[in-house]
Design a protein around this motif. Structure first.
Motif, PDB file in Angstrom:
ATOM      1  N   ALA A 159      -5.211  -1.073  16.914  1.00  7.67           N
ATOM      2  CA  ALA A 159      -3.868  -0.969  17.449  1.00  7.67           C
ATOM      3  C   ALA A 159      -3.216  -1.807  16.180  1.00  7.67           C
ATOM      4  N   SER A 160      -3.727  -2.641  15.522  1.00 13.12           N
ATOM      5  CA  SER A 160      -2.687  -3.285  14.531  1.00 13.12           C
ATOM      6  C   SER A 160      -2.773  -2.491  13.118  1.00 13.12           C
ATOM      7  N   GLU A 161      -3.478  -1.387  13.233  1.00 11.79           N
ATOM      8  CA  GLU A 161      -3.438  -0.637  11.801  1.00 11.79           C
ATOM      9  C   GLU A 161      -2.177   0.503  12.093  1.00 11.79           C
ATOM     10  N   PRO A 162      -1.284   0.377  11.025  1.00 13.55           N
ATOM     11  CA  PRO A 162      -0.056   1.401  11.032  1.00 13.55           C
ATOM     12  C   PRO A 162      -0.990   2.976  11.069  1.00 13.55           C
ATOM     13  N   GLN A 163      -0.558   3.796  12.078  1.00  9.62           N
ATOM     14  CA  GLN A 163      -1.068   5.073  12.120  1.00  9.62           C
ATOM     15  C   GLN A 163      -0.231   5.965  12.032  1.00  9.62           C
ATOM     16  N   TYR A 164      -0.269   6.792  10.967  1.00  7.21           N
ATOM     17  CA  TYR A 164       0.547   7.709  10.620  1.00  7.21           C
ATOM     18  C   TYR A 164      -0.022   9.076  11.305  1.00  7.21           C
ATOM     19  N   SER A 165       1.244  10.125  11.529  1.00 10.50           N
ATOM     20  CA  SER A 165       0.823  11.406  12.255  1.00 10.50           C
ATOM     21  C   SER A 165      -0.138  12.085  11.484  1.00 10.50           C
ATOM     22  N   GLY A 174      -0.158   2.231  -4.365  1.00 11.45           N
ATOM     23  CA  GLY A 174      -0.578   0.946  -4.139  1.00 11.45           C
ATOM     24  C   GLY A 174      -1.457   0.664  -3.007  1.00 11.45           C
ATOM     25  N   VAL A 175      -2.086   1.948  -2.676  1.00 15.31           N
ATOM     26  CA  VAL A 175      -2.981   1.869  -1.471  1.00 15.31           C
ATOM     27  C   VAL A 175      -4.498   2.289  -1.845  1.00 15.31           C
ATOM     28  N   GLU A 176      -5.397   1.557  -1.887  1.00 15.52           N
ATOM     29  CA  GLU A 176      -6.590   1.874  -2.118  1.00 15.52           C
ATOM     30  C   GLU A 176      -7.381   1.964  -0.970  1.00 15.52           C
ATOM     31  N   VAL A 177      -8.093   3.469  -0.781  1.00 14.52           N
ATOM     32  CA  VAL A 177      -8.727   3.889   0.368  1.00 14.52           C
ATOM     33  C   VAL A 177     -10.072   3.166   0.346  1.00 14.52           C
ATOM     34  N   ARG A 180      -5.819  -0.011   2.210  1.00 11.93           N
ATOM     35  CA  ARG A 180      -5.379  -1.347   2.266  1.00 11.93           C
ATOM     36  C   ARG A 180      -4.269  -1.509   1.059  1.00 11.93           C
ATOM     37  N   GLU A 181      -3.290  -1.885   1.524  1.00 14.20           N
ATOM     38  CA  GLU A 181      -2.083  -1.883   0.498  1.00 14.20           C
ATOM     39  C   GLU A 181      -2.403  -3.262  -0.450  1.00 14.20           C
ATOM     40  N   ALA A 182      -1.878  -2.863  -1.828  1.00 11.01           N
ATOM     41  CA  ALA A 182      -2.012  -4.015  -2.636  1.00 11.01           C
ATOM     42  C   ALA A 182      -1.344  -5.156  -2.393  1.00 11.01           C
ATOM     43  N   GLY A 183      -2.070  -6.205  -2.783  1.00 13.14           N
ATOM     44  CA  GLY A 183      -1.268  -7.530  -2.637  1.00 13.14           C
ATOM     45  C   GLY A 183      -1.171  -7.852  -0.972  1.00 13.14           C
ATOM     46  N   ARG A 184      -1.766  -6.812  -0.215  1.00 13.70           N
ATOM     47  CA  ARG A 184      -1.751  -7.458   1.350  1.00 13.70           C
ATOM     48  C   ARG A 184      -3.068  -6.732   1.994  1.00 13.70           C
ATOM     49  N   PRO A 185      -4.329  -7.593   1.499  1.00 11.93           N
ATOM     50  CA  PRO A 185      -5.429  -7.174   1.959  1.00 11.93           C
ATOM     51  C   PRO A 185      -5.741  -6.986   3.469  1.00 11.93           C
ATOM     52  N   ASP A 186      -4.726  -7.778   4.286  1.00 14.13           N
ATOM     53  CA  ASP A 186      -4.747  -7.924   5.670  1.00 14.13           C
ATOM     54  C   ASP A 186      -4.108  -6.868   6.348  1.00 14.13           C
ATOM     55  N   ARG A 187      -3.643  -5.777   5.520  1.00 17.55           N
ATOM     56  CA  ARG A 187      -2.797  -5.109   6.103  1.00 17.55           C
ATOM     57  C   ARG A 187      -3.501  -3.528   5.803  1.00 17.55           C
ATOM     58  N   GLN A 188      -3.649  -2.753   6.884  1.00 18.51           N
ATOM     59  CA  GLN A 188      -4.481  -1.459   6.854  1.00 18.51           C
ATOM     60  C   GLN A 188      -3.478  -0.291   7.078  1.00 18.51           C
TER      61      GLN A 188
END
Length: 438
Positions: free
Chosen positions: A6-12, A133-136, A156-164
């Protein structure tokens, strides 16, 4: 069915997701939109892309001033598939108000800088579909009734490894390009680097007034690096080290170039494997470890004219040789060069070592680890592709996975990783996706 936390932003969900947004997947994006506008698609395709670079870029480290493309401008993102496309190089020139000037230049080969500007121009309308800026990091299969119906692409977003970020897709195209290759044991640093970083490093190097620079390699990138360093570092001796007697010249003759024709892909794909390997070996000198004749002649003239002027040439050719050791210290680099003919080892100090030792296809296997057992592999452990560049899978996988780039070369020929067939290849992939949607 797998689900994303649930913490991961989910795109349609989308019809097609792409990993990497270089020329290959940019061409797919264009082909997808043009298919909808032409009526070839039953409905507009939804598509989205992940790119680990912060902005669009294609070999920025080799955008050397004066360097030209090695393929015709007609082998752009679209022309061989749709000559009337609004995304052609000619359309770009018209939009930039440079078409008459380009025609007057009497060339089929634009500068690399101009072609890169064309690619950026073509990519701009798709900025809203690309997550820069996102590495799969992972691809998760979504299973329904025992069948993989979709894939969740996790990045994961560059500079924000905790954010998927997560994108669900019915089909996937992997176009992650090539990775710089270094000999075993070589460790990069501020003084030792791959030629892919040339333009990032050359300004600082030139400002330090270097005395000697090594360039290791015998291909186009090596020759371009040597030429660039001779011009940008006027105080330096540039030592080129390669195992041949001289640079090999690229075969760009009309008959040999047929290996890059779209029709040749059909012939190579359907040929027996031993014959296909034979053809690839025959024509490797159209692309690999070779140099444009004009650049070869220019380097030779530079060396000769300096000798005529009386003095030692700043371009030192250490041919039929190999680098045995590189030891970096506080003040520079010690390089051991061995002659393959005599066995004699010469040790020289240098300010930098540039390894122009080529590239390797990015391996898609780690990303596909979760469904590897459902993918077909050949005797060498490589993924087996259908003619439409789709990974052949078991019936347990309903979604399609396409591979772009040099990873497809063993089955589809040398052009699989080059611009030569990008326009046609992207159209074939989009048509395959549309067939599946229908």
């Amino acid at each position: 069915m797998t689900t994303s936390p649930a913490s991961e932003p989910q795109y349609s969900g989308v019809d097609l997701a792409g990993i990497g947004f270089g020329p290959s997947n940019l061409a797919v994006a264009i082909a997808a939109d043009e298919a909808a506008r032409s009526g070839a698609a039953p409905r507009p395709l939804t598509h989205a892309y992940f790119e680990r670079q912060p902005v669009f870029g294609w070999h920025r480290g080799m955008l050397i001033e004066g360097a030209t493309m090695q393929v015709s401008f007609l082998k752009d993102l679209v022309t061989l598939r749709n000559p009337a496309s609004e995304y052609s190089f000619v359309a770009y020139l018209h939009a930039k108000n440079r078409l008459p000037d380009f025609i007057n230049n009497h060339t089929m080969f634009p500068s690399r800088t101009e072609f890169h500007d064309y690619l950026e121009w073509a990519a701009l309308p798709f900025a809203g579909r690309v997550r820069y800026g996102v590495e799969v990091t992972q691809i998760k299969p979504v299973v329904d009734a025992g069948v993989v119906t979709h894939l969740d692409i996790v990045g994961r977003e560059a500079g924000r490894p905790d954010r998927q970020v997560v994108q669900r897709a019915a089909n996937l195209v992997i176009g992650t390009g090539i990775t710089p290759h270094l000999p075993d044991g070589v460790v990069t640093s501020n003084r030792v680097w791959h030629s892919a970083r040339l333009m990032d490093a050359v300004a600082d190097l030139a400002a330090s007034n270097p005395r000697r620079i090594f360039v290791v390699g015998a291909g186009q990138s090596a020759a371009e690096a040597a030429d660039c360093l001779l011009r940008r570092c006027p105080t330096a001796e540039v030592c080129t080290v390669y195992s041949r007697f001289g640079y090999g010249v690229a075969d760009d003759s009309a008959f040999a170039n047929r290996i890059f024709d779209p029709e040749s892909v059909d012939l190579l794909y359907s040929a027996p494997e031993d014959i296909r390997r034979q053809m690839l070996a025959y024509h490797a000198n159209t692309n690999y470890s070779v140099v444009d004749l004009e650049l070869c002649q220019s380097l030779y003239r530079t060396q000769y004219e300096e000798r005529v002027a009386g003095g030692t040439s700043r371009l030192r050719i250490m041919n039929a040789s190999t680098v045995r050791a590189v030891e970096e210290g506080a003040d520079g680099v010690r390089v051991d060069v061995e002659s393959l003919l005599t066995g004699r080892v010469e040790t020289l100090s240098a300010d930098a070592v540039v390894y122009a030792t080529g590239y390797r296809p990015s391996d898609p296997a780690p990303l596909l680890d979760a469904i590897a057992a459902e993918c077909k592999h050949d005797g060498d452990g490589r993924l087996v592709l259908d003619r439409d560049y789709r990974v052949i899978t078991s019936d347990a996988v309903a979604c399609a996975i396409y591979l772009q780039g040099a990873v497809a070369e063993p089955s589809h020929g040398i052009s699989a990783g080059l611009l030569s067939t990008t326009a046609v290849r992207s159209g074939e992939i989009v048509r395959s996706v549309l067939r599946r949607i229908r």
